[in-house]
Design a protein around this motif. Structure first.
Motif, PDB file in Angstrom:
ATOM      1  N   ASP A  97       0.808  -1.215   0.000  1.00 56.08           N
ATOM      2  CA  ASP A  97       0.000   0.000   0.000  1.00 56.08           C
ATOM      3  C   ASP A  97       0.845   1.271   0.000  1.00 56.08           C
ATOM      4  N   ALA A  98       2.133   1.149   0.310  1.00 55.11           N
ATOM      5  CA  ALA A  98       3.044   2.304   0.331  1.00 55.11           C
ATOM      6  C   ALA A  98       4.448   1.785   0.047  1.00 55.11           C
ATOM      7  N   ASP A 103       9.784   6.051  -8.240  1.00 55.34           N
ATOM      8  CA  ASP A 103       8.899   6.031  -9.401  1.00 55.34           C
ATOM      9  C   ASP A 103       9.615   5.392 -10.594  1.00 55.34           C
ATOM     10  N   ARG A 122      -5.121   1.294  -2.865  1.00 62.35           N
ATOM     11  CA  ARG A 122      -3.805   1.895  -2.632  1.00 62.35           C
ATOM     12  C   ARG A 122      -2.700   1.136  -3.356  1.00 62.35           C
ATOM     13  N   SER A 123      -2.754  -0.198  -3.297  1.00 61.48           N
ATOM     14  CA  SER A 123      -1.635  -0.986  -3.816  1.00 61.48           C
ATOM     15  C   SER A 123      -1.562  -0.967  -5.337  1.00 61.48           C
ATOM     16  N   GLU A 126       0.099   2.259  -6.369  1.00 62.10           N
ATOM     17  CA  GLU A 126       1.505   2.177  -5.975  1.00 62.10           C
ATOM     18  C   GLU A 126       2.300   1.316  -6.958  1.00 62.10           C
ATOM     19  N   ARG A 129       2.797   3.226 -10.099  1.00 65.37           N
ATOM     20  CA  ARG A 129       3.787   4.293  -9.896  1.00 65.37           C
ATOM     21  C   ARG A 129       5.198   3.761 -10.025  1.00 65.37           C
TER      22      ARG A 129
END
Length: 252
Positions: A97-98, A103, A122-123, A126, A129
């Motif tokens: 999730d974080a 990037d 969230r995941s 991520e 990204r």
């Protein structure tokens, strides 16, 4: 399942990292053939990130295919076992999730048996990204093949004792990606033959046993040993799996 219960189950593996590493199944070469086909490039030379790497079962196989792998693992016990197994592989502590990664730094992000522990809202962003344009997110799960009669019967016994049990692929994993996210899917069948003790240790390494308490887990596994010895009197069990693979890409 509440968020706190989900978190408890997600980190329960830390208490059984050695058992997990010794008993859990790996993945067949055909799975990685399928990954390469759906990702659209060889794994050889690819910069890969294996999220929820656990003790490194999938990480090791990705390296054997030639990928340059960085592992991400939240659990202290699992990470410690990983470092003993794969001391030369970069490992960072973190969650999907974080992701603690730059990037556009990866060609492939993989989740082997672990994406269901994340919040896809969230995941997924991520992972996209961290992926380079055109890179791919690959999710897969070893699923006990319920078309095999003895596995189906074991699944019924699990449901009887553990109402929220998931025999292989965790509940809701078929909805791992939102419906509007384009994906390619593949199912790969395979088997492995293991001693009964290994099969029971594999079963007991699942989170539903790890959070149930030792007494409840032991009672079920003792009954299961007796049941399976009637089916496999030589003490050798052929486990059958279907690996469910799902791949989505970051637009180029």
């Amino acid at each position: 399942m509440t968020d706190s219960a989900q978190a408890q189950r997600a980190l329960s593996f830390d208490t059984a990292a050695d058992q997990y590493d010794a008993a859990r199944p790996g993945y067949p070469p055909a799975l990685f053939d399928a990954v390469e086909e759906l990702v659209g490039r060889p794994l050889t030379g690819a910069q890969a990130v294996d999220v929820g790497a656990g003790t490194g079962i999938a990480t090791r196989l990705l390296r054997e295919r030639g990928a340059r792998v960085t592992a991400v693992e939240p659990g202290a016990g699992m990470a410690s076992r990983f470092r003993r197994s794969l001391p030369g592989v970069p490992l960072v502590r973190g969650v999907g999730d974080a992701l603690p990664l730059a990037d556009a730094s990866a060609d492939v992000v993989t989740y082997a048996q672990s994406f269901h522990w994340t919040d896809p809202a969230r995941s997924l962003p991520e992972a996209l990204r961290v992926l380079r344009p055109g890179g791919a997110l690959a999710l897969w799960w070893n699923v006990a093949d319920a078309d095999v009669p003895w596995i189906a019967a074991q699944g019924e016994r699990l449901m009887c004792d553990f109402a929220d049990a998931a025999h292989g692929r965790p509940g809701g994993a078929d909805r791992a990606l939102p419906d509007d996210v384009p994906r390619a899917e593949r199912r790969v069948y395979w088997t492995r033959r293991v001693p009964l003790d290994t099969h029971l240790a594999n079963l007991g390494s699942h989170s539903l046993f790890l959070v149930a308490g030792k007494e409840a887990a032991r009672a079920f596994l003792d009954r299961e040993r007796a049941e399976l010895l009637r089916l496999f009197p030589d003490g050798s069990v052929e486990e059958a799996y279907a690996v469910d693979l799902m791949v989505t890409r970051r637009p180029a």
